[in-house]
Design a protein around this motif. Structure first.
Motif, PDB file in Angstrom:
ATOM      1  N   LEU A  37      29.401 -22.053  14.938  1.00  0.00           N
ATOM      2  CA  LEU A  37      29.630 -22.268  16.372  1.00  0.00           C
ATOM      3  C   LEU A  37      28.427 -22.916  17.065  1.00  0.00           C
ATOM      4  CD1 LEU A  37      31.456 -18.921  17.190  1.00  0.00           C
ATOM      5  CD2 LEU A  37      32.452 -21.208  17.248  1.00  0.00           C
ATOM      6  N   GLN A  38      27.349 -23.123  16.327  1.00  0.00           N
ATOM      7  CA  GLN A  38      26.166 -23.741  16.926  1.00  0.00           C
ATOM      8  C   GLN A  38      26.450 -25.197  17.291  1.00  0.00           C
ATOM      9  OE1 GLN A  38      21.989 -22.711  15.804  1.00  0.00           O
ATOM     10  NE2 GLN A  38      22.048 -24.697  14.817  1.00  0.00           N
ATOM     11  N   GLY A  39      26.101 -25.561  18.513  1.00  0.00           N
ATOM     12  CA  GLY A  39      26.326 -26.930  18.963  1.00  0.00           C
ATOM     13  C   GLY A  39      27.708 -27.166  19.531  1.00  0.00           C
ATOM     14  N   ALA A  40      28.544 -26.134  19.521  1.00  0.00           N
ATOM     15  CA  ALA A  40      29.897 -26.273  20.071  1.00  0.00           C
ATOM     16  C   ALA A  40      29.843 -26.363  21.592  1.00  0.00           C
ATOM     17  CB  ALA A  40      30.751 -25.072  19.658  1.00  0.00           C
ATOM     18  N   LEU A  82      38.560 -20.230  15.037  1.00  0.00           N
ATOM     19  CA  LEU A  82      37.372 -19.549  15.550  1.00  0.00           C
ATOM     20  C   LEU A  82      37.101 -19.922  17.005  1.00  0.00           C
ATOM     21  CD1 LEU A  82      35.171 -17.588  14.717  1.00  0.00           C
ATOM     22  CD2 LEU A  82      33.816 -19.533  13.929  1.00  0.00           C
ATOM     23  N   ARG A  83      37.303 -21.189  17.360  1.00  0.00           N
ATOM     24  CA  ARG A  83      37.103 -21.612  18.756  1.00  0.00           C
ATOM     25  C   ARG A  83      38.093 -20.907  19.677  1.00  0.00           C
ATOM     26  NH1 ARG A  83      34.219 -26.487  19.292  1.00  0.00           N
ATOM     27  NH2 ARG A  83      32.799 -26.595  17.509  1.00  0.00           N
ATOM     28  N   LEU A  84      39.341 -20.808  19.248  1.00  0.00           N
ATOM     29  CA  LEU A  84      40.372 -20.161  20.071  1.00  0.00           C
ATOM     30  C   LEU A  84      40.081 -18.679  20.249  1.00  0.00           C
ATOM     31  CD1 LEU A  84      43.534 -21.932  18.622  1.00  0.00           C
ATOM     32  CD2 LEU A  84      42.787 -22.016  21.002  1.00  0.00           C
ATOM     33  N   GLN A  85      39.510 -18.052  19.238  1.00  0.00           N
ATOM     34  CA  GLN A  85      39.202 -16.628  19.329  1.00  0.00           C
ATOM     35  C   GLN A  85      38.000 -16.349  20.228  1.00  0.00           C
ATOM     36  OE1 GLN A  85      38.785 -15.526  15.140  1.00  0.00           O
ATOM     37  NE2 GLN A  85      40.703 -14.399  15.237  1.00  0.00           N
TER      38      GLN A  85
END
Length: 308
Positions: A131-134, A35-38
């Motif tokens: 993704l909150q706090g990322a 998910l981070r990479l996307q």
């Protein structure tokens, strides 16, 4: 009607939900990396293990499991709906006759549409919470501050309207081909193996589940990337493309991805996605088959065997 409301369909639905929750819990960090990479296009790390190391270093040891509960809740509901619909429709249509690849694809597609329309709000919320706090590299991303699932629903409806809960529905509807393709190959490979032996081993189920998911994921990955971006909904998009989930916005995001990173940009995070989904699907099918078989045995019911 009896086929739709049958005990057998309920067993399949519960077994599928339990299998998916078990598998996702085991491989959850891989989904976090994917998910981070996307979503975070400016992240320099390209490999799964490097992204996971970055997340742990910057955000803590438990960060790869951030958002576990909403994801598992959504996945449990989603797979219950999908497995129940798939097996109910198959029971009504096939009715003891020989199942075919074409029928499996159509049933999988219809089950996917029902699943998307009912469960998209859950996936929108869980994507935001995960993704909150990322720590993002992309300054165009607007941070969120939700206190949990209920608060996330409340804030999204208050600030963005009810329709925002269905962000990404259009690519999600296109992506029903993913589970449809997956189940088509899974059922097809299973039928081929059952021609040669009386029953499948745990390894057989694991392998055909992995193969089916690998094919489906690779075929539909660019749309999955767009789906993740739209569900997150925190990018400062072109004002002319604010109707999240529309065909115009899907094409806009695909074009921007290719413009920035080339054709390969459409497959950014594929390594993590394949690693996570293939292993998750393989383990899910294994738990599903074993749990369903055990339940039918305990209850003294004969499971409908697929005809080769």
């Amino acid at each position: 009607m009896a086929s739709v409301l049958s005990y057998e369909s309920l067993v399949h639905a519960v077994a599928g939900a339990v299998g998916s929750v078990t598998a996702m819990t085991v491989f959850f960090p891989l989904d976090t990396a994917r998910l981070r990479l996307q979503v975070d296009e400016k992240r320099k790390s390209k490999t799964t293990h490097m992204v996971l190391l970055e997340i742990i270093k910057e955000e803590g040891l438990l960060a790869p499991y951030r958002g576990w509960f909403p994801v598992i809740s959504s996945l449990c509901c989603s797979n219950f709906v999908y497995f129940y619909t798939f097996n109910s429709l198959k029971a009504v249509w096939v009715k003891g006759q020989r199942s075919t690849t074409g029928k499996d694809l159509v049933v999988g597609f219809v089950a996917g549409v029902v699943n998307v329309l009912l469960t998209t709000p859950l996936w929108v919320v869980n994507t935001r919470l995960k993704l909150q706090g990322a720590k993002f590299r992309n300054e165009d991303i607007v941070p969120t501050n939700y206190r949990g699932i209920v608060d996330a629903f409340h804030q999204i409806i208050r600030d963005e309207g009810v329709s925002a809960l269905w962000n990404g529905t259009f690519p999600s509807l296109l992506l029903v081909f993913n589970p449809a393709i997956q189940f088509m190959f899974y059922e097809g490979l299973k039928r081929q193996l059952l021609k040669k032996r009386m029953q499948l081993s745990s390894l057989d189920v694991f392998i055909i589940g992995a193969i089916a998911k690998a094919i489906a994921t690779t075929a539909t990955y660019p749309l999955q990337t767009v789906q993740s971006i739209l569900r997150f909904g925190r990018h400062r998009l072109n004002p002319e493309n604010r109707t999240l989930g529309s065909l115009r916005n899907v094409l806009y995001l695909l074009h921007q991805r290719v413009k920035r990173f080339g054709i390969l940009g459409l497959y950014k995070g594929l390594e993590a996605k394949l690693l996570q989904t293939v292993l998750t699907a393989a383990l899910m099918f294994l738990v599903y088959e074993k749990l369903a078989a055990a339940t039918f045995t305990v209850m003294g019911l004969k499971r409908a065997a697929p005809k080769p």
